[in-house]
Design an enzyme around this catalytic site. Structure first.
Site, PDB file in Angstrom:
ATOM      1  N   ASP A   1      28.635  52.844  47.058  1.00 45.56           N
ATOM      2  CA  ASP A   1      29.135  53.130  48.404  1.00 45.56           C
ATOM      3  C   ASP A   1      28.034  53.806  49.211  1.00 45.56           C
ATOM      4  O   ASP A   1      27.560  54.876  48.846  1.00 45.56           O
ATOM      5  CB  ASP A   1      30.364  54.043  48.289  1.00 45.56           C
ATOM      6  CG  ASP A   1      30.899  54.454  49.652  1.00 45.56           C
ATOM      7  OD1 ASP A   1      30.585  53.766  50.653  1.00 45.56           O
ATOM      8  OD2 ASP A   1      31.636  55.467  49.713  1.00 45.56           O
TER       9      ASP A   1
ATOM     10  N   ASN B   1      28.294  54.266  52.771  1.00 44.71           N
ATOM     11  CA  ASN B   1      28.725  54.886  54.025  1.00 44.71           C
ATOM     12  C   ASN B   1      29.909  55.828  53.850  1.00 44.71           C
ATOM     13  O   ASN B   1      30.594  56.179  54.815  1.00 44.71           O
ATOM     14  CB  ASN B   1      29.021  53.831  55.096  1.00 44.71           C
ATOM     15  CG  ASN B   1      30.220  52.979  54.714  1.00 44.71           C
ATOM     16  OD1 ASN B   1      30.744  53.105  53.616  1.00 44.71           O
ATOM     17  ND2 ASN B   1      30.659  52.132  55.628  1.00 44.71           N
TER      18      ASN B   1
ATOM     19  N   ASP C   1      29.272  48.770  49.193  1.00 49.25           N
ATOM     20  CA  ASP C   1      28.939  48.007  50.394  1.00 49.25           C
ATOM     21  C   ASP C   1      27.464  47.622  50.420  1.00 49.25           C
ATOM     22  O   ASP C   1      26.697  47.967  49.508  1.00 49.25           O
ATOM     23  CB  ASP C   1      29.280  48.830  51.651  1.00 49.25           C
ATOM     24  CG  ASP C   1      28.696  50.235  51.571  1.00 49.25           C
ATOM     25  OD1 ASP C   1      27.522  50.369  51.164  1.00 49.25           O
ATOM     26  OD2 ASP C   1      29.421  51.205  51.886  1.00 49.25           O
TER      27      ASP C   1
ATOM     28  N   ASP D   1      28.181  33.393  46.382  1.00 56.76           N
ATOM     29  CA  ASP D   1      29.295  32.744  45.708  1.00 56.76           C
ATOM     30  C   ASP D   1      29.911  31.741  46.670  1.00 56.76           C
ATOM     31  O   ASP D   1      30.186  32.071  47.826  1.00 56.76           O
ATOM     32  CB  ASP D   1      30.338  33.800  45.313  1.00 56.76           C
ATOM     33  CG  ASP D   1      30.912  33.563  43.940  1.00 56.76           C
ATOM     34  OD1 ASP D   1      31.469  32.471  43.734  1.00 56.76           O
ATOM     35  OD2 ASP D   1      30.808  34.458  43.088  1.00 56.76           O
TER      36      ASP D   1
ATOM     37  N   ASP E   1      32.099  28.522  42.441  1.00 54.37           N
ATOM     38  CA  ASP E   1      33.306  28.975  41.753  1.00 54.37           C
ATOM     39  C   ASP E   1      34.176  27.809  41.275  1.00 54.37           C
ATOM     40  O   ASP E   1      34.455  26.890  42.045  1.00 54.37           O
ATOM     41  CB  ASP E   1      34.098  29.837  42.760  1.00 54.37           C
ATOM     42  CG  ASP E   1      35.228  30.605  42.135  1.00 54.37           C
ATOM     43  OD1 ASP E   1      34.953  31.498  41.319  1.00 54.37           O
ATOM     44  OD2 ASP E   1      36.396  30.320  42.476  1.00 54.37           O
TER      45      ASP E   1
ATOM     46  N   GLU F   1      30.247  27.279  38.069  1.00 54.25           N
ATOM     47  CA  GLU F   1      31.083  27.927  37.063  1.00 54.25           C
ATOM     48  C   GLU F   1      32.003  26.844  36.507  1.00 54.25           C
ATOM     49  O   GLU F   1      32.699  26.183  37.269  1.00 54.25           O
ATOM     50  CB  GLU F   1      31.919  29.056  37.677  1.00 54.25           C
ATOM     51  CG  GLU F   1      32.708  29.806  36.621  1.00 54.25           C
ATOM     52  CD  GLU F   1      34.008  30.420  37.138  1.00 54.25           C
ATOM     53  OE1 GLU F   1      34.526  31.332  36.491  1.00 54.25           O
ATOM     54  OE2 GLU F   1      34.522  29.965  38.178  1.00 54.25           O
TER      55      GLU F   1
ATOM     56  N   HIS G   1      32.406  39.657  36.236  1.00 53.73           N
ATOM     57  CA  HIS G   1      33.566  40.352  36.788  1.00 53.73           C
ATOM     58  C   HIS G   1      34.892  39.831  36.237  1.00 53.73           C
ATOM     59  O   HIS G   1      35.943  40.334  36.603  1.00 53.73           O
ATOM     60  CB  HIS G   1      33.540  40.202  38.308  1.00 53.73           C
ATOM     61  CG  HIS G   1      33.680  38.761  38.698  1.00 53.73           C
ATOM     62  ND1 HIS G   1      32.682  37.831  38.426  1.00 53.73           N
ATOM     63  CD2 HIS G   1      34.690  38.070  39.279  1.00 53.73           C
ATOM     64  CE1 HIS G   1      33.079  36.639  38.840  1.00 53.73           C
ATOM     65  NE2 HIS G   1      34.291  36.751  39.360  1.00 53.73           N
ATOM     66  N   ASP G   2      34.857  38.792  35.398  1.00 54.83           N
ATOM     67  CA  ASP G   2      36.095  38.189  34.886  1.00 54.83           C
ATOM     68  C   ASP G   2      36.417  38.562  33.449  1.00 54.83           C
ATOM     69  O   ASP G   2      37.396  38.082  32.897  1.00 54.83           O
ATOM     70  CB  ASP G   2      35.999  36.656  34.953  1.00 54.83           C
ATOM     71  CG  ASP G   2      36.118  36.144  36.372  1.00 54.83           C
ATOM     72  OD1 ASP G   2      36.762  36.824  37.197  1.00 54.83           O
ATOM     73  OD2 ASP G   2      35.564  35.067  36.653  1.00 54.83           O
TER      74      ASP G   2
HETATM   75  C1  GLC Z   1      36.524  32.275  39.211  1.00 58.46           C
HETATM   76  C2  GLC Z   1      36.147  33.688  39.574  1.00 58.46           C
HETATM   77  C3  GLC Z   1      37.351  34.558  39.389  1.00 58.46           C
HETATM   78  C4  GLC Z   1      38.443  34.073  40.301  1.00 58.46           C
HETATM   79  C5  GLC Z   1      38.706  32.584  40.123  1.00 58.46           C
HETATM   80  C6  GLC Z   1      39.433  32.039  41.299  1.00 58.46           C
HETATM   81  O1  GLC Z   1      36.858  32.139  37.880  1.00 58.46           O
HETATM   82  O2  GLC Z   1      35.049  34.105  38.835  1.00 58.46           O
HETATM   83  O3  GLC Z   1      37.079  35.899  39.644  1.00 58.46           O
HETATM   84  O4  GLC Z   1      39.627  34.777  40.062  1.00 58.46           O
HETATM   85  O5  GLC Z   1      37.540  31.830  40.031  1.00 58.46           O
HETATM   86  O6  GLC Z   1      38.594  32.039  42.419  1.00 58.46           O
HETATM   87 CA    CA Z   2      31.472  51.951  51.826  1.00 61.01          CA
END
Ligand code: GLC
Ligand code: CA
Length: 561
Positions: A23, A25, A31, A100, A196, A250, A322-323
């Site tokens: 962060d 700000n 951000d 992305d 994605d 992906e 992140h998944d």
């Molecule tokens: C991909 C992303 C995931 C998202 C899904 C739908 O697997 O990495 O975070 O929930 O697609 O967009």
């Molecule tokens: Ca912020």
């Protein structure tokens, strides 16, 4: 057309999931100000590029993967001018930037959907997939795949959350929109895209029913690698060919065979693909069925992809994103951790060993924010404390006969939220992530696991990642060399080598918390290897086999004359 450039092969990437990165700000949300401030940190790690998980305007039903405007920046994160500043600074530092591209679906708050749901007679009516009657497909994130819309009087398809209606890629106007999005970001100067769930964008005509009795992925045979996928991919590729741009797909549940269709031959439409096989060594499809970690499963997955792509295509290497929950808690010593401990017993050793296990394979490595620190899963007391739509859905929809404790435990080991806690920058207030209360829980082990402490410790996981990346970057053998696995059936040791010309690197990783006796492959007998890397302080010259300490990892270099 031939690729102009294969610069991505020599690179490694750092993935930013911005909301929890830093962060800048003071509102408790990560951000682009924070990214700008931390670019030198990323550079010093030794990576060559950044992948931004979505930073566009989004109602955050799926934290950025539900986009309401493809050509702007979420006000929480900054604006386009700030983004351009970040991009320039990154380029100045020699870092590429990829975005992305989420085009299987939009947010239901995207203007296209707002129009589309009004009725069958507006320019956007066919932008989405509408039916009078739903089929039997489940969605991946939130219950059934169809939602009734009263204003339109029809059901719309959502393969993910309810607030993520699927775009109708068969509509040429939608594909034109995608191309315009690509050009928009390429013209600004970005270097490529992570695409994605790209293997889901073409659905089988008539949307036939899927398999009965299979939850979550029952419709997949009808939307994975669908009938027109390669035509559509080719159209997008053509736009990218006009730029020096790199495309990474992906591919959830993709097989080697289907991945090779995207990666090779005249239809080649991607430079790399994220596969998922190695993410299932402790589960079936991350969140659903958990099993004890099985090293042999992990090795089989690694080796399958290494062998199949060698000389034909190029792997995208990763252990976290992140998944998925944190790899330390899955494949590292965290898997034995009792809830009372804040940090696993062999935290450093196993964190470093995991780095060695994948960074030296053939492919382009990706490192997810916090992975380089050995961050661990977070344990929250109640399902209401979790934010992720799929964690909530899994808790409320599956295994309902289990006790609350067991269901919550399943969330503890599987939730995507464990990867989404704020990055731990220091042992200070809010882990140095923000001056104010962060938008999400900080893992309580931030006093031990944080950047400041790890920068000061020459033996830290962070400094070890730096070392690994620099060794990889400076070796043609480790970048381009071929891969071979040894002792595939061993339950504790993962051993592979990389060879090119007369040089060979032998990589040995122990996944055991006990001492393990390690044999050296026959063909190495009598050869003397030079130690290149070890995750323990090396007191004295040791032979290349012998007894490995808990989670010990070593690399030796051999020259054959
Ligand atoms: C991909 C992303 C995931 C998202 C899904 C739908 O697997 O990495 O975070 O929930 O697609 O967009
Ligand atoms: Ca912020």
């Amino acid at each position: 057309m031939m690729r102009k450039n294969d610069w991505y092969k020599r690179m490694s990437f750092y993935q930013i999931w911005i909301r929890s990165f830093k962060d800048g700000n003071g509102d408790g949300i990560g951000d682009l100000y924070g990214v700008l401030e931390k670019l030198p940190y990323i550079k010093e790690l030794g990576v060559d590029g950044i992948w931004f998980s979505p930073i566009y305007p989004s109602p955050n039903a799926d934290f950025g993967y539900d986009i309401s405007d493809y050509k702007d920046i979420h006000p929480d994160y900054g604006d386009l001018n700030l983004f351009k500043k970040v991009l320039d600074k990154a380029h100045e530092l020699g870092l590429k930037v990829i975005m992305d591209l989420v085009i299987n679906h939009t947010s239901d708050e995207h203007p296209w959907f707002k129009e589309s749901r009004k009725g069958k007679d507006n320019p956007y009516s066919d932008y989405y997939i509408w039916r009078d009657k739903p089929n039997n497909w489940d969605s991946i994130l939130e219950g059934e795949a169809w939602e009734y819309d009263a204003s339109r009087g029809q059901y719309y398809l959502h393969l993910f959350a309810k607030k993520q209606p699927d775009l109708n890629m068969d509509n040429p106007a939608v594909r034109e929109e995608v191309k315009s999005i690509l050009r928009f970001w390429l013209d600004i100067g970005v270097d490529g895209f992570r695409e994605d769930v790209i293997n889901f964008i073409s659905k089988k005509e008539g949307l036939p029913n899927g398999l009965p009795f299979v939850p979550v992925i029952n419709g997949m045979p009808h939307y994975k690698d669908g009938p027109h996928i390669h035509e559509y991919m080719e159209e997008f590729r053509e736009v990218c060919e006009g730029y020096d741009c790199f495309q990474l797909g992906e591919g959830p549940m993709t097989t080697v065979r289907s991945a090779l269709k995207y990666l090779t031959g005249p239809d080649r439409s991607l430079d790399m693909m994220f596969s998922f096989d190695h993410m299932m060594a402790d589960c079936v499809f991350t969140e659903y069925v958990h099993r004890p970690f099985d090293l042999r499963k992990l090795k089989r997955a690694f080796t399958k992809w290494q062998k199949a792509l060698d000389g034909k295509a190029w792997n995208a290497l990763y252990l976290e994103n992140h998944d998925h929950p944190r790899v330390m808690s899955r494949y590292g010593d965290g898997r034995y951790m009792s809830l009372k401990r804040k940090v696993p017993r062999y935290w450093k050793e196993s964190g470093k060993m995991l780095a060695v296990s994948y960074l030296f394979q053939q492919g382009t490595p990706f490192i997810y924010q916090g992975q380089e620190l050995g961050m661990t899963n977070i344990i929250l007391d109640s399902i209401d404390d979790y934010m992720d739509v799929s964690s909530k859905n899994n808790y409320h929809r599956y295994h309902l006969k289990d006790t609350v404790e067991r269901r919550l435990k399943r969330i503890h080991v599987s939730s995507r939220d464990s990867a989404r806690t704020p990055v731990q920058w220091s042992g200070g207030k809010n882990a140095g992530f923000s001056d104010t209360d962060p938008w999400f829980y900080v893992n309580s082990n931030y006093d031990v696991i944080n950047v400041e402490a790890e920068e000061a410790d020459p033996e830290s996981i962070l400094n070890f990642y730096r070392k690994c990346l620099s060794i990889r970057k400076n070796s043609k053998v480790l970048i381009y060399g071929s891969y071979r696995e040894y002792f595939a059936n061993d339950r504790h040791i993962y051993m592979y080598d990389r060879s090119l010309g007369k040089i060979r690197y032998l990589v040995i990783c122990s996944f055991s918390r006990k001492k393990e006796r390690v044999r050296i492959p026959k063909e190495y007998a009598g050869m003397k290897g030079k130690p290149v890397l070890c995750n323990y302080p090396v007191e004295k010259e040791r032979g290349s086999g012998g007894v490995f300490r808990p989670y010990e990892a070593r690399i030796y270099k051999f020259r054959q004359d």
